[in-house]
Design a protein around this motif. Structure first.
Motif, PDB file in Angstrom:
ATOM      1  N   ALA A 269     -15.984 -11.809   1.883  1.00 28.75           N
ATOM      2  CA  ALA A 269     -16.871 -10.875   2.865  1.00 28.75           C
ATOM      3  C   ALA A 269     -17.383 -11.674   3.724  1.00 28.75           C
ATOM      4  N   LEU A 270     -18.120 -10.359   4.766  1.00 26.04           N
ATOM      5  CA  LEU A 270     -18.231 -11.049   6.039  1.00 26.04           C
ATOM      6  C   LEU A 270     -19.700 -11.062   5.779  1.00 26.04           C
ATOM      7  N   THR A 271     -20.991 -11.084   5.442  1.00 24.11           N
ATOM      8  CA  THR A 271     -22.424 -11.099   5.506  1.00 24.11           C
ATOM      9  C   THR A 271     -22.963 -12.286   4.322  1.00 24.11           C
ATOM     10  N   ARG A 272     -24.056 -12.582   4.293  1.00 21.88           N
ATOM     11  CA  ARG A 272     -25.394 -14.052   3.874  1.00 21.88           C
ATOM     12  C   ARG A 272     -24.859 -12.909   2.298  1.00 21.88           C
ATOM     13  N   ARG A 273     -25.897 -11.439   2.174  1.00 20.61           N
ATOM     14  CA  ARG A 273     -25.223 -11.013   0.766  1.00 20.61           C
ATOM     15  C   ARG A 273     -24.539 -10.987   0.380  1.00 20.61           C
ATOM     16  N   GLY A 274     -23.179 -10.059   1.222  1.00 17.34           N
ATOM     17  CA  GLY A 274     -21.891  -9.640   1.188  1.00 17.34           C
ATOM     18  C   GLY A 274     -21.296 -11.089  -0.194  1.00 17.34           C
ATOM     19  N   VAL A 275     -21.906 -12.367   0.369  1.00 18.47           N
ATOM     20  CA  VAL A 275     -21.148 -13.976   0.196  1.00 18.47           C
ATOM     21  C   VAL A 275     -22.312 -14.135  -1.494  1.00 18.47           C
ATOM     22  N   TRP A 276     -22.984 -13.757  -1.314  1.00 14.42           N
ATOM     23  CA  TRP A 276     -23.692 -13.733  -3.218  1.00 14.42           C
ATOM     24  C   TRP A 276     -22.722 -13.202  -3.154  1.00 14.42           C
ATOM     25  N   VAL A 328     -11.251  -8.429  -3.801  1.00 12.41           N
ATOM     26  CA  VAL A 328     -11.861  -8.112  -4.312  1.00 12.41           C
ATOM     27  C   VAL A 328     -12.721  -7.786  -2.539  1.00 12.41           C
ATOM     28  N   MET A 329     -13.122  -6.958  -1.312  1.00 10.56           N
ATOM     29  CA  MET A 329     -13.182  -6.369  -0.653  1.00 10.56           C
ATOM     30  C   MET A 329     -14.776  -6.225  -0.783  1.00 10.56           C
ATOM     31  N   VAL A 330     -15.764  -7.357  -0.447  1.00  9.81           N
ATOM     32  CA  VAL A 330     -17.585  -7.296  -0.389  1.00  9.81           C
ATOM     33  C   VAL A 330     -17.063  -6.511   0.627  1.00  9.81           C
ATOM     34  N   MET A 331     -17.741  -4.844   1.519  1.00 14.61           N
ATOM     35  CA  MET A 331     -17.519  -5.256   2.895  1.00 14.61           C
ATOM     36  C   MET A 331     -17.887  -3.342   2.663  1.00 14.61           C
ATOM     37  N   ALA A 332     -17.329  -3.301   4.437  1.00 10.64           N
ATOM     38  CA  ALA A 332     -17.682  -1.664   4.101  1.00 10.64           C
ATOM     39  C   ALA A 332     -16.134  -1.756   3.903  1.00 10.64           C
ATOM     40  N   ALA A 333     -15.599  -0.298   3.243  1.00 11.30           N
ATOM     41  CA  ALA A 333     -14.309  -0.040   3.072  1.00 11.30           C
ATOM     42  C   ALA A 333     -13.005   0.699   4.131  1.00 11.30           C
ATOM     43  N   GLY A 334     -14.306   1.022   5.038  1.00 12.02           N
ATOM     44  CA  GLY A 334     -13.342   1.120   7.281  1.00 12.02           C
ATOM     45  C   GLY A 334     -12.675   0.053   7.173  1.00 12.02           C
ATOM     46  N   ILE A 335     -13.741  -1.234   6.381  1.00 11.81           N
ATOM     47  CA  ILE A 335     -12.699  -2.449   7.606  1.00 11.81           C
ATOM     48  C   ILE A 335     -11.536  -2.879   6.181  1.00 11.81           C
ATOM     49  N   VAL A 336     -11.083  -2.340   5.867  1.00  7.68           N
ATOM     50  CA  VAL A 336     -10.453  -3.276   4.794  1.00  7.68           C
ATOM     51  C   VAL A 336      -8.754  -1.644   5.317  1.00  7.68           C
ATOM     52  N   VAL A 337      -9.560  -0.715   5.096  1.00  7.95           N
ATOM     53  CA  VAL A 337      -8.583   0.554   5.406  1.00  7.95           C
ATOM     54  C   VAL A 337      -7.510  -0.206   6.470  1.00  7.95           C
ATOM     55  N   ARG A 338      -8.382  -0.170   7.636  1.00 11.70           N
ATOM     56  CA  ARG A 338      -7.540  -0.924   8.733  1.00 11.70           C
ATOM     57  C   ARG A 338      -6.968  -1.638   8.606  1.00 11.70           C
ATOM     58  N   GLN A 339      -7.171  -3.243   7.950  1.00  8.72           N
ATOM     59  CA  GLN A 339      -6.675  -4.107   7.479  1.00  8.72           C
ATOM     60  C   GLN A 339      -5.460  -3.696   7.185  1.00  8.72           C
ATOM     61  N   ASP A 357     -19.962  -2.584  -2.210  1.00  7.95           N
ATOM     62  CA  ASP A 357     -20.466  -3.262  -1.487  1.00  7.95           C
ATOM     63  C   ASP A 357     -21.405  -3.923  -1.754  1.00  7.95           C
ATOM     64  N   GLU A 358     -22.089  -4.534  -0.458  1.00  4.88           N
ATOM     65  CA  GLU A 358     -23.046  -5.713  -1.171  1.00  4.88           C
ATOM     66  C   GLU A 358     -24.041  -6.121  -2.284  1.00  4.88           C
ATOM     67  N   ALA A 359     -24.257  -4.420  -2.502  1.00 11.59           N
ATOM     68  CA  ALA A 359     -25.457  -4.267  -3.957  1.00 11.59           C
ATOM     69  C   ALA A 359     -24.982  -4.544  -4.993  1.00 11.59           C
ATOM     70  N   GLY A 360     -23.598  -4.396  -5.530  1.00 11.74           N
ATOM     71  CA  GLY A 360     -22.983  -4.506  -6.003  1.00 11.74           C
ATOM     72  C   GLY A 360     -23.234  -2.271  -7.050  1.00 11.74           C
ATOM     73  N   ASN A 361     -23.599  -2.069  -6.264  1.00  8.58           N
ATOM     74  CA  ASN A 361     -23.516  -0.339  -6.766  1.00  8.58           C
ATOM     75  C   ASN A 361     -22.535   0.212  -7.266  1.00  8.58           C
ATOM     76  N   TYR A 362     -21.507   0.106  -6.528  1.00 10.31           N
ATOM     77  CA  TYR A 362     -20.268   0.668  -6.538  1.00 10.31           C
ATOM     78  C   TYR A 362     -19.021   0.034  -6.437  1.00 10.31           C
ATOM     79  N   ALA A 363     -17.685   0.001  -7.071  1.00 10.96           N
ATOM     80  CA  ALA A 363     -16.807  -0.287  -6.969  1.00 10.96           C
ATOM     81  C   ALA A 363     -15.748   0.281  -7.015  1.00 10.96           C
ATOM     82  N   VAL A 364     -15.118  -0.075  -5.585  1.00 10.08           N
ATOM     83  CA  VAL A 364     -13.999   1.595  -5.494  1.00 10.08           C
ATOM     84  C   VAL A 364     -12.796   0.907  -5.840  1.00 10.08           C
ATOM     85  N   SER A 365     -11.579   1.326  -6.992  1.00  6.79           N
ATOM     86  CA  SER A 365      -9.846   0.823  -6.732  1.00  6.79           C
ATOM     87  C   SER A 365      -9.668   1.934  -5.711  1.00  6.79           C
TER      88      SER A 365
END
Length: 610
Positions: A269-276, A328-339, A357-365
């Protein structure tokens, strides 16, 4: 030197025992300049933990006096603790204090405490809710000098049949019991009275509605008692499904073979809320590590944590890629795609990647949905967060089994593997499929698909698939079970750990071809007895051979005591042969360590025309 303004803390003192105050409450007492406490209801031993404070017993004061003390000490820059019994929220008479401080614009905090109702349940060693008996609890009191609304009269509440916990009501226990009987509660209903729960002079009286009043009078209990009423006191309710091995929860899968992701998972994760959110998800996974920027170290549990220098995310991602089975990457999908662009190889070897997403609303395979298990990983994450799994693979959208995922999950090899795309296409086109396999597997996986037909039952570790004039063979894998153990461990203990690991990973005992360990264990009676009881060869490898094997989890204990880098993982890999692969990494259970390696595919594999 004091702050310019003071600080007011309303603190729950707990039920009585000094060590049942919360850590936060104890810290506020230790730092307090003034403690205003609720008289004899608070254990005065707690005051010994406030060495700097001046004490004031509020039992001698009216509300305006208490408020004057709070306000004057706050304005004088002092740290004030208003110490209430139990938890302030239960009959704490705090609302009027909050209202006045709010009116004056004076800030304050509330530190919760352990309520006497929970201390009473602990003393009684009972749950207040039990399946089949009561799933609700009513916390209330009898009317006294403080009236109770007519709609909350005890007779009306009793009609619900739930567990009743009554504060401040022991003085008229005879009348209370009579009102409950009149409301329809049976005379045999269990009742317990707990006097000063958790105090040194705690006292418990048990009975029924028919006799509890007489017993309580005989015990001399007149006040400061919690009354618990309900069938939960008998403790004979149904078993909870929470720990039923057949019951799937957000954190554990039942015995359904389609149950969740298996393997080591890294969460980033890359943000405080993402870390939580990442920490929340990690706690629900079986083997998870948090990999976070150094600046977030304090926000994550140390037992799971790895950190990297701030700004070095790309390097940390690349380093994690070969080490873990899933990410499991708790961050924007675009950041992960570039990596991913620089590290992807092929779906047989890439780890599963899911994005949340950092709210836990969606988990994308996102990557390696079937073979890698990202679909299962995303589903697990969504269960934990209460969100929704987003899976786009065609077979999953139609709820069809994917053969590569099926084979990986049930430990089969597809022959020939290069024709898997053709087989998947046949399924998606709903061409007639004839299957030879165990009936139980067919019923679990394929019975609901009208184009699939079981033409032959077989239990020989082989599955045959025919469609479109072609045929494929799936062969069940064979395994080497590596074991390490402490001195003197019994055969029964080793067997229990081994069976639990095999069950967790969907491997049958008859698929274990060999048991392996270190040569230094040749005199371990428990190990040899267990291998013999399973009817398996026990292969013991010398230290030099074991130390030559690269393993993902070197053992500091084995290095220290036996001069070995690894026992269970290295032994399993050696026994499986040069092309063997580790499918279950080291699983430690106190005094026994287990790992599982799969034997390589046989040379005779290939397409089978039948």
């Amino acid at each position: 030197m004091k702050d310019k303004q003071g600080h007011i803390s309303f603190v729950g003192a707990g039920p009585g025992a000094p060590d049942l105050i919360t850590l936060r409450g104890a810290a506020r007492l230790a730092a307090a300049d003034v403690v205003i406490y609720a008289g004899s209801l608070v254990n005065e031993k707690l005051l010994e933990t406030a060495p700097r404070a001046v004490f004031c017993n509020s039992a001698l004061l009216a509300l305006p006096d208490v408020l004057e003390l709070l306000v004057s000490h706050y304005r004088a820059g002092r740290r004030v603790v208003r110490l209430h019994t139990g938890d302030p929220a239960m009959y704490g008479a705090v609302s009027e204090q909050y209202r006045e401080l709010d009116r004056l614009g004076i800030p304050y905090e509330v530190v919760p405490g352990v309520s006497s109702v929970f201390a009473a349940a602990a003393a009684l060693k009972t749950e207040l809710t039990m399946p089949g008996l009561s799933q609700s609890v009513i916390l209330t009191r009898e009317a006294g000098r403080t009236p109770v609304p007519e709609s909350e009269a005890l007779g009306k509440l009793a009609a619900h049949g739930t567990t009743l916990c009554l504060f401040l009501s022991v003085a008229d226990l005879s009348g209370l019991a009579g009102r409950l009987l009149a409301a329809g509660r049976p005379a045999t209903t269990p009742v317990a009275v707990v006097y000063r729960a958790s105090w040194e002079n705690e006292q418990i009286v048990r009975g029924t509605l028919a006799d509890i009043a007489e017993k309580t009078v005989a015990a001399g209990i007149k006040r400061q008692a919690m009354i618990v009423i309900g069938e939960v006191l008998s403790r004979n309710g149904d078993l909870s499904r929470l720990y039923d091995r057949n019951f799937t929860t957000g954190y554990r899968h039942g015995t359904d073979s389609r149950g969740g992701f298996r393997g080591r998972v890294a969460l980033m994760a890359l943000t405080r809320r993402g870390v939580w959110k990442a920490a929340e998800i990690a706690a629900g996974l079986e083997d998870a590590t948090l990999i976070l920027p150094e600046k977030f170290r304090a926000g994550a549990p140390a037992m799971r944590l790895e950190t990297y220098p701030d700004g070095d995310f790309a390097a940390a991602f690349r380093a994690a890629w070969p080490r873990f089975d899933g990410l499991v990457m708790v961050m924007a999908a675009g950041i992960v795609v570039r990596q991913l662009a620089g590290v992807c190889a092929d779906k047989k070897h890439d780890p599963a990647v899911a994005v949340c997403d950092e709210a836990g609303n969606y988990a994308v395979s996102l990557l390696s949905g079937h073979v890698g298990g990202a679909n299962a990983l995303a589903t697990d994450v969504a269960r934990i967060t209460g969100g929704r799994a987003v899976i786009t693979t065609a077979s999953d959208v139609r709820h069809y089994p994917a053969w590569d995922e099926f084979a990986a999950r049930r430990h089969y090899r597809i022959e020939p593997p290069e024709s898997l795309t053709m087989l998947a296409s046949a399924m998606l086109e709903e061409q007639p499929v004839e299957l030879e396999m165990p009936r139980g597997v067919f019923e679990e996986e394929f019975a609901g698909l009208p184009f699939c037909r079981l033409v032959r039952e077989r239990e020989d570790g082989v599955i045959i698939i025919r469609t479109g004039g072609r045929g494929w063979t799936l062969r069940r894998e064979r395994f080497a079970l590596g074991v390490g153990c402490r001195r003197g461990v019994s055969a029964a203990r080793i067997a229990a750990v081994a069976e639990r690991v095999l069950e967790r990973h969907g491997v049958r005992r008859d698929e274990v071809a060999v048991i392996a360990s270190a040569e230094v264990k040749k005199d371990e009676a428990g190990l040899t007895e267990w291998a013999a009881s399973w009817g398996r060869e026990l292969r013991l490898f010398p230290a030099a051979a074991l130390n030559a094997v690269a393993v993902p989890n070197p053992s500091a204990a084995a290095e220290r005591h036996l001069a070995l880098h690894s026992v269970s993982e290295a032994a399993a890999l050696l026994a499986a042969g040069p092309s063997g692969r580790l499918v279950v990494e080291k699983t430690a259970d106190a005094d026994v360590t287990v790992a599982l390696a799969a034997f390589p595919a046989p040379d005779e594999g290939g397409e089978e025309h039948v």
